[in-house]
Design a protein around this motif. Structure first.
Motif, short mmCIF file in Angstrom:
data_model
loop_
_atom_site.label_atom_id
_atom_site.label_comp_id
_atom_site.label_asym_id
_atom_site.label_seq_id
_atom_site.Cartn_x
_atom_site.Cartn_y
_atom_site.Cartn_z
N ALA A 39 0.83 -1.21 0.00
CA ALA A 39 0.00 0.00 0.00
C ALA A 39 0.86 1.26 0.00
N ASP A 40 1.93 1.27 0.78
CA ASP A 40 2.83 2.44 0.81
C ASP A 40 3.47 2.68 -0.56
N VAL A 42 2.36 1.71 -3.53
CA VAL A 42 1.33 2.16 -4.46
C VAL A 42 1.03 3.64 -4.23
N GLY A 43 0.95 4.05 -2.97
CA GLY A 43 0.68 5.45 -2.66
C GLY A 43 1.79 6.39 -3.10
N ARG A 44 3.02 5.96 -3.01
CA ARG A 44 4.16 6.79 -3.44
C ARG A 44 4.25 6.92 -4.96
N HIS A 45 3.85 5.86 -5.67
CA HIS A 45 4.03 5.84 -7.12
C HIS A 45 2.77 6.12 -7.93
N PHE A 46 1.60 5.99 -7.31
CA PHE A 46 0.37 6.12 -8.07
C PHE A 46 -0.65 6.98 -7.34
N SER A 47 -1.78 6.45 -6.97
CA SER A 47 -2.91 7.26 -6.50
C SER A 47 -3.43 6.79 -5.14
N PRO A 48 -3.91 7.74 -4.31
CA PRO A 48 -4.53 7.33 -3.05
C PRO A 48 -5.74 6.40 -3.27
N LYS A 55 -5.56 -2.30 -0.82
CA LYS A 55 -5.81 -2.87 0.51
C LYS A 55 -6.95 -3.87 0.47
N THR A 56 -7.94 -3.63 -0.39
CA THR A 56 -9.06 -4.57 -0.53
C THR A 56 -8.56 -5.93 -1.00
N ALA A 57 -7.54 -5.95 -1.86
CA ALA A 57 -7.00 -7.21 -2.37
C ALA A 57 -6.52 -8.11 -1.23
N PHE A 58 -6.06 -7.50 -0.14
CA PHE A 58 -5.55 -8.28 0.98
C PHE A 58 -6.66 -8.87 1.85
N ALA A 59 -7.90 -8.45 1.61
CA ALA A 59 -9.05 -9.01 2.32
C ALA A 59 -9.57 -10.26 1.62
N ARG A 60 -9.06 -10.54 0.43
CA ARG A 60 -9.49 -11.71 -0.34
C ARG A 60 -8.63 -12.92 0.04
N GLN A 61 -9.17 -14.10 -0.21
CA GLN A 61 -8.43 -15.32 0.05
C GLN A 61 -8.54 -16.22 -1.16
N PRO A 62 -7.52 -16.45 -1.95
CA PRO A 62 -6.17 -15.92 -1.75
C PRO A 62 -6.13 -14.42 -2.04
N GLU A 71 15.50 -7.46 -5.98
CA GLU A 71 16.33 -7.24 -4.79
C GLU A 71 15.47 -6.79 -3.60
N LYS A 72 14.36 -7.48 -3.41
CA LYS A 72 13.43 -7.26 -2.31
C LYS A 72 12.76 -5.89 -2.33
N GLN A 73 12.81 -5.20 -3.46
CA GLN A 73 12.15 -3.90 -3.62
C GLN A 73 11.04 -4.05 -4.64
N MET A 74 9.88 -3.49 -4.32
CA MET A 74 8.75 -3.54 -5.26
C MET A 74 9.04 -2.71 -6.49
N ILE A 75 8.63 -3.24 -7.64
CA ILE A 75 8.75 -2.48 -8.88
C ILE A 75 7.43 -2.48 -9.67
#
Length: 159
Positions: A39-40, A42-48, A55-62, A71-75
């Motif tokens: 979420a952080d 996405v907020g830095r690179h795109f839109s609130p 965040k809604t995606a994390f409420a889904r299973q899977p 190198e452990k950094q999101m791209i």
């Protein structure tokens, strides 16, 4: 504009996944413990607004999101089934990783997620790069969809 994709006709990306892996780029589903990191980013690179959807995606299973890391950094990231059922998005790749194949693999991975849920077709909502979606997965415009689902679809209650 929204676009429609045939989920039963997605391209094979296995070779591309391997090439990315050899370049140190992993495409994977994040763990629940990474919600704040995704979420952080996405907020830095795109839109609130995209942060809320992500965040809604994390409420889904899977979890209905894929991320790309180097190198452990999101791209990059791609979510599905968050804006509305059967929808792809939000999705984005950091500027430094664009035109690297990451977006294609994220896109197809997320669309496979929709297909695995039983959908035959997926909707890409509020499309930005229409040519990319058309070229990559054969997406076609949905006539009359502009501005799409992003309008206020529920009328205000009358007093």
């Amino acid at each position: 504009m929204d676009m429609l994709v045939r989920l039963y006709d997605l391209p094979d990306i296995d070779d591309e996944v391997q090439v990315l892996k050899e370049r140190g780029i992993l495409i994977r589903r994040p763990g629940a413990y990474e919600r704040h990191l995704v979420a952080d980013w996405v907020g830095r690179h795109f839109s609130p607004k995209w942060v809320s959807e992500t965040k809604t995606a994390f409420a889904r299973q899977p979890i209905s999101c894929f991320i790309a890391t180097r190198e452990k950094q999101m791209i990059g990231f791609a979510c599905y089934d968050v804006t509305a059922r059967g929808f792809l998005g939000p999705m984005g790749v950091g500027e430094e990783a664009r035109k690297s194949g990451v977006g294609r693999v994220l896109l197809v991975s997320a669309l496979r997620g929709l297909r695995n849920m039983g959908h035959a077709y997926g909707i890409i909502g509020g499309v930005g790069p229409a040519d990319f979606y058309a070229r990559t997965v054969g997406a076609v415009p949905i006539e009359g969809s502009s501005p799409g689902i992003y309008v206020d679809i529920l009328p205000e209650p009358q007093a």
